[in-house]
Enzyme design. Sequence first.
Site, PDB file in Angstrom:
ATOM      1  N   SER A 131       4.739  13.748   4.020  1.00  0.00           N
ATOM      2  CA  SER A 131       5.025  12.330   3.800  1.00  0.00           C
ATOM      3  C   SER A 131       6.439  11.988   4.260  1.00  0.00           C
ATOM      4  O   SER A 131       7.368  12.767   4.056  1.00  0.00           O
ATOM      5  CB  SER A 131       4.875  11.999   2.308  1.00  0.00           C
ATOM      6  OG  SER A 131       5.205  10.646   2.079  1.00  0.00           O
ATOM      7  N   HIS A 183       8.495   9.395   3.247  1.00  0.00           N
ATOM      8  CA  HIS A 183       9.498   8.839   2.329  1.00  0.00           C
ATOM      9  C   HIS A 183      10.019   9.837   1.303  1.00  0.00           C
ATOM     10  O   HIS A 183      10.867   9.492   0.482  1.00  0.00           O
ATOM     11  CB  HIS A 183       8.948   7.587   1.628  1.00  0.00           C
ATOM     12  CG  HIS A 183       7.868   7.828   0.632  1.00  0.00           C
ATOM     13  ND1 HIS A 183       8.107   7.820  -0.719  1.00  0.00           N
ATOM     14  CD2 HIS A 183       6.546   8.073   0.772  1.00  0.00           C
ATOM     15  CE1 HIS A 183       6.960   8.037  -1.361  1.00  0.00           C
ATOM     16  NE2 HIS A 183       6.004   8.196  -0.469  1.00  0.00           N
ATOM     17  N   THR A 198      -3.921   1.913  15.659  1.00  0.00           N
ATOM     18  CA  THR A 198      -2.716   1.849  16.482  1.00  0.00           C
ATOM     19  C   THR A 198      -1.583   2.577  15.777  1.00  0.00           C
ATOM     20  O   THR A 198      -1.344   2.362  14.589  1.00  0.00           O
ATOM     21  CB  THR A 198      -2.326   0.377  16.730  1.00  0.00           C
ATOM     22  OG1 THR A 198      -3.386  -0.231  17.467  1.00  0.00           O
ATOM     23  CG2 THR A 198      -1.018   0.269  17.507  1.00  0.00           C
ATOM     24  N   CYS A 200       4.634   7.486 -23.508  1.00  0.00           N
ATOM     25  CA  CYS A 200       5.035   6.095 -23.703  1.00  0.00           C
ATOM     26  C   CYS A 200       5.442   5.435 -22.388  1.00  0.00           C
ATOM     27  O   CYS A 200       5.468   4.219 -22.286  1.00  0.00           O
ATOM     28  CB  CYS A 200       6.184   6.018 -24.692  1.00  0.00           C
ATOM     29  SG  CYS A 200       5.841   6.855 -26.234  1.00  0.00           S
TER      30      CYS A 200
HETATM   31  C1  LIG Z   1       2.813  16.147  -4.129  1.00  0.00           C
HETATM   32  C2  LIG Z   1       2.515  14.785  -3.595  1.00  0.00           C
HETATM   33  N1  LIG Z   1       1.412  14.569  -2.876  1.00  0.00           N
HETATM   34  C3  LIG Z   1       1.115  13.357  -2.367  1.00  0.00           C
HETATM   35  C4  LIG Z   1       1.935  12.264  -2.568  1.00  0.00           C
HETATM   36  C5  LIG Z   1       1.561  10.940  -1.975  1.00  0.00           C
HETATM   37  O1  LIG Z   1       2.366  10.657  -0.877  1.00  0.00           O
HETATM   38  P1  LIG Z   1       2.451   9.204  -0.243  1.00  0.00           P
HETATM   39  O2  LIG Z   1       3.326   8.415  -1.149  1.00  0.00           O
HETATM   40  O3  LIG Z   1       3.069   9.405   1.109  1.00  0.00           O
HETATM   41  O4  LIG Z   1       1.077   8.655  -0.138  1.00  0.00           O
HETATM   42  C6  LIG Z   1       3.091  12.442  -3.330  1.00  0.00           C
HETATM   43  C7  LIG Z   1       3.990  11.303  -3.633  1.00  0.00           C
HETATM   44  O5  LIG Z   1       3.857  10.613  -4.613  1.00  0.00           O
HETATM   45  C8  LIG Z   1       3.399  13.728  -3.865  1.00  0.00           C
HETATM   46  O6  LIG Z   1       4.488  13.935  -4.595  1.00  0.00           O
HETATM   47  S1  FES Z   2       4.652   3.655 -26.826  1.00  0.00           S
HETATM   48 FE1  FES Z   2       4.840   5.619 -27.680  1.00  0.00          FE
HETATM   49  S2  FES Z   2       6.061   5.260 -29.420  1.00  0.00           S
HETATM   50 FE2  FES Z   2       5.895   3.321 -28.537  1.00  0.00          FE
END
Ligand SMILES: Cc1ncc(COP(=O)(O)O)c(C=O)c1O
Ligand code: FES
Lengths: 406, 138
Positions: free
Chosen positions: A203, A205, A244, A330
């Site tokens: 990936s 990013h 593309t 949470c």
């Molecule tokens: C281990 C792993 N696989 C796949 C992805 C997905 O990548 P992308 O955001 O390029 O779709 C991520 C990212 O969130 C990841 O950390």
């Molecule tokens: S959402 Fe888990 S304690 Fe509030």
Amino acid sequence: MAVKLPIYMDNHATTPMDPRVLQAMLPYFTEKFGNAASRNHSFGWAGEEAVETARQQIASLINATPKEIIFTSGATESDNLMLKGVAEMYREKGNHIITQAIEHKAVLDTCKNLEKHGFEVTYLPVQRDGRVDPEDVRKAIRPSTILISIMYANNEIGVINPIAEIGKIAKEHGIFLAVDGVQAVGKIPVDVQKDNIDLLAISGHKIYGPKGVGALYVRRRNPRVQLAAIIDGGGHERGMRSGTLNVTGIVGLGKACEICQQEMPEETKRMLALRKRLKDGLEAKLDETFINGSLEHRLPNNLNMSFAYVEGESLLMGINDVAVSSGSACTSATLEPSYVLKALGVGEDLAHTSIRFGLGRFNTEEEVDYVIDKMVQVVTKLRELSPLYEMAKEGIDISKVKWQIA
Amino acid sequence: MAYSEKVVDHYNNPRNVGSLSKEDPNVGTGLVGAPECGDVMKLQMRINPETQVIEEAKFKTFGCGSAIASSSLATEWVKGKTVEEALAIKNTDIVRELSLPPVKIHCSVLAEDAIKAAIGNWKKKHGVEVPEHEKASH
Ligand SMILES: Cc1ncc(COP(=O)(O)O)c(C=O)c1O
Ligand code: FES
């Protein structure tokens, strides 16, 4: 010394783009905007040339050949394509796939989908340290197994799997090995030849490149892997991925890989030093912290730590000028704690107290020091507020208390 | 997710943090939730047996910011109220006051439960039957 706030330390989620990557991309938005598939004019040729350079840069980073690199919209698509593409192409050969419990959802949910279409999937457990035992892989192999899909490094705990050993086993049995390399490629050496990897998802990013672009390595020799396309259209990327090409994104991904390759030895040292500083600083000032997963087999930029008796979301709220993430329920929409930590056998009580620090290229020692101070301050305050901390101090074994719950 | 101003205020300046002696006959203790669920609240009240007025309230909470705010608010609200009045506090009142989003409603439910549990504990100490509808429901 004043640090600039907020501090970004969530580099497993995404990374800022390296300015050098941006510079490389810029011309391809404007004057060099050609469609890489336009064969009859110089605009197209310029685009094609840029794409081929990127293919070379990516291939070089993972010791592949440029023709083995296919461009996608990101690793989610690469994960989908490597699993669905092999499953459909080799369906006659068998219908069994081996994967493991703490893969990214892009792999797990794709496997769930394949199960609905007649495939059988084995989800291997992980060991207490978060790694897959290669022997478990060997034992799970059936005559009908066509694919083993194991991630190189996990996105929450940064733990690195013994991919070379698993690759050896896969090769012995003539089964393809597909690897989600998103967190590992560019951070640690990944060599598709040495590791016997047949498919590798990448990936942009996560390695200081742009979002919305990714790559899939597809082995062409020893053995040749064929893929059924999941997107139909103009037959780009040798028919495996129509559409593309995102030339600007691809240029950025290529440049990002080139920088990672050139700077890896130095960057690894820097990440390890920053992580050590962070870990030592936290451990020196706080008791009852626990590292989740193997520290030895871990990406240099990851630290995943539980701070007993302090719930993760309340911690994040206290360090709101620092961007990190938590495995606490949470913080998730489902109110379930992290499935990754659960699979490691981390107690749910501790899973709720976990924080993932993802260091990156642009973090500094000053930032790490700020994060340590802030963490210590907030954890200490929240422990004063925590009935569990009070009980523990009174010598009550929290695991033996009969809790009054729904 | 953005927190409401009131949640942030309670989180930054929690009211009535602390503990009262569990052994004190006039203190009712409520401990609700579970660490596995990510939230535990301890709410304590010192209740005057003559007037039934809650003279003091203290809390400690393990949970998200909304859980901390809900219990902090609960201590503020019960102080000075009679047992009867405190039992009338509903989790929806807390949701409204703190502008909690739907995923955080359970944090307010826990606070309501903690009030009931603390009063129930006090009543038990004084040999009073706790009617079914006053028992902590979650
Ligand atoms: C281990 C792993 N696989 C796949 C992805 C997905 O990548 P992308 O955001 O390029 O779709 C991520 C990212 O969130 C990841 O950390
Ligand atoms: S959402 Fe888990 S304690 Fe509030």
